[in-house]
Design an enzyme around this catalytic site. Sequence first.
Site, PDB file in Angstrom:
ATOM      1  N   MET A 204       3.346  17.565   3.912  1.00 36.23           N
ATOM      2  CA  MET A 204       3.989  16.247   3.986  1.00 36.23           C
ATOM      3  C   MET A 204       3.229  15.290   3.075  1.00 36.23           C
ATOM      4  O   MET A 204       2.016  15.139   3.205  1.00 36.23           O
ATOM      5  CB  MET A 204       3.954  15.706   5.424  1.00 36.23           C
ATOM      6  CG  MET A 204       4.689  16.555   6.456  1.00 36.23           C
ATOM      7  SD  MET A 204       6.465  16.650   6.199  1.00 36.23           S
ATOM      8  CE  MET A 204       6.931  14.995   6.678  1.00 36.23           C
ATOM      9  N   HIS A 205       3.963  14.650   2.158  1.00 31.80           N
ATOM     10  CA  HIS A 205       3.259  13.745   1.256  1.00 31.80           C
ATOM     11  C   HIS A 205       4.099  12.558   0.776  1.00 31.80           C
ATOM     12  O   HIS A 205       3.554  11.611   0.213  1.00 31.80           O
ATOM     13  CB  HIS A 205       2.772  14.504   0.022  1.00 31.80           C
ATOM     14  CG  HIS A 205       3.868  14.842  -0.938  1.00 31.80           C
ATOM     15  ND1 HIS A 205       4.745  15.881  -0.733  1.00 31.80           N
ATOM     16  CD2 HIS A 205       4.257  14.249  -2.110  1.00 31.80           C
ATOM     17  CE1 HIS A 205       5.602  15.939  -1.731  1.00 31.80           C
ATOM     18  NE2 HIS A 205       5.341  14.960  -2.578  1.00 31.80           N
ATOM     19  N   ARG A 206       5.422  12.575   0.974  1.00 30.06           N
ATOM     20  CA  ARG A 206       6.248  11.510   0.404  1.00 30.06           C
ATOM     21  C   ARG A 206       5.974  10.174   1.083  1.00 30.06           C
ATOM     22  O   ARG A 206       5.900  10.097   2.308  1.00 30.06           O
ATOM     23  CB  ARG A 206       7.734  11.867   0.513  1.00 30.06           C
ATOM     24  CG  ARG A 206       8.129  12.987  -0.434  1.00 30.06           C
ATOM     25  CD  ARG A 206       9.623  13.180  -0.524  1.00 30.06           C
ATOM     26  NE  ARG A 206       9.913  14.221  -1.493  1.00 30.06           N
ATOM     27  CZ  ARG A 206      10.089  14.025  -2.793  1.00 30.06           C
ATOM     28  NH1 ARG A 206      10.028  12.800  -3.277  1.00 30.06           N
ATOM     29  NH2 ARG A 206      10.335  15.034  -3.604  1.00 30.06           N
ATOM     30  N   PRO A 207       5.850   9.108   0.285  1.00 31.14           N
ATOM     31  CA  PRO A 207       5.564   7.791   0.866  1.00 31.14           C
ATOM     32  C   PRO A 207       6.506   7.408   2.000  1.00 31.14           C
ATOM     33  O   PRO A 207       6.081   6.821   2.994  1.00 31.14           O
ATOM     34  CB  PRO A 207       5.703   6.847  -0.332  1.00 31.14           C
ATOM     35  CG  PRO A 207       5.348   7.700  -1.510  1.00 31.14           C
ATOM     36  CD  PRO A 207       5.880   9.065  -1.193  1.00 31.14           C
ATOM     37  N   ASP A 283       8.400  18.077   2.875  1.00 27.19           N
ATOM     38  CA  ASP A 283       9.240  17.057   2.239  1.00 27.19           C
ATOM     39  C   ASP A 283       9.165  17.196   0.719  1.00 27.19           C
ATOM     40  O   ASP A 283       9.492  16.288  -0.019  1.00 27.19           O
ATOM     41  CB  ASP A 283       8.853  15.644   2.684  1.00 27.19           C
ATOM     42  CG  ASP A 283       7.402  15.291   2.389  1.00 27.19           C
ATOM     43  OD1 ASP A 283       6.698  16.089   1.730  1.00 27.19           O
ATOM     44  OD2 ASP A 283       6.954  14.201   2.809  1.00 27.19           O
TER      45      ASP A 283
END
Length: 370
Positions: A204-207, A283
């Site tokens: 998970m990394h999306r802003p 994501d």
Amino acid sequence: MKILNIVGARPNFMKVAPLHRAFQQYPQIESKIVHTGQHYDAKMSDVFFNQLELPQPHYFLGIGGGSHTQQTARIMLEFEKVMEAEQPDVVLVVGDVTSTIACALVAVKMHIPVVHVEAGLRSGDRRMPEELNRILTDSISSHLFVTEQAGLDNLKREGVPDERVHFVGNVMIDSLVHYRRKAAELDTVGKLGLEPQGYVLMTMHRPANVDAEEGLRSIVQIVEDTARYKTVLFPIHPRTEANLKRFGLFDRLQAVANLRLMEPQGYLEFLNLMEHAAIIVTDSGGIQEETTFLEVPCLTFRDSTERPVTVDVGTNQLLADLDPQTVHDKVVEILEGKAKKGAIPPLWDGGAAGRIAEIIVKSYELRVKS
């Protein structure tokens, strides 16, 4: 014929590696790599370049952080110097990161043809900077290399002439095919004491998912729920870790039984982990494609995808929001043997880079003759 290949973020490395290798088959091509440094971590960049057998970049621009505007401006200024020094015949850009559009703009302003690999992808969400990068890059590229039917449909709808568009397959899959055996030899799964299909892999990394406390609380809850059924492997992105600590949630995450937090993994290690996961929860954009090829169930936290073939043909399922109950139900459904069945899309066969190189060479030879 001199080609400058642009990399800016780690997914670009996996796309440029097979292209650079394909160009080596043509003695008339001089292929050089320009790393903008848009996403740069010395440890991870070195790992990716070594594992993908890429030469050290011929140019490293060292751009680093900053806003999208700052990055775009600084990349353009530094890349212009490279262009003046090298006088290339072609600039090749991949994907949809800031480096993609920044270098493409410099090239076309200097009247150098741009080729865009992974063209035509559209999510329909112009709030995403990547979506704007895709649209703008496609509009100024001389050749557009497409991975899936949706890309062809989008470009036709946007009025791009057919002769500029080429359906060639997916260079991301070229890397996967090429390095799959090497990844298996590492046996990352076995070294962790795990069995194939004995764990769920999560990224998970999306802003939109990790910058707000509400989203992070949902992520922690999803990990807690999923870990009741399988070990959860979570290579944690620095942005995600920093925000979990900022909102006081990192200790709660660390306390989850049956969770293994890991540093970001090298390409080969992560490929081995993907191939043998029971489920992947993510994501990411590229992981949707890789899991489709590997035929591993994938749950993607996006309300739209620029890669619809992964949903229409592949194993990917979109989840519009971080609802822990929805994820729980999907995980249980898959673990009970009711996973969505997928197939491998057309031309995802490991040969895309070769097809691209052949088209570029023929196009250049025709241009010289004319």
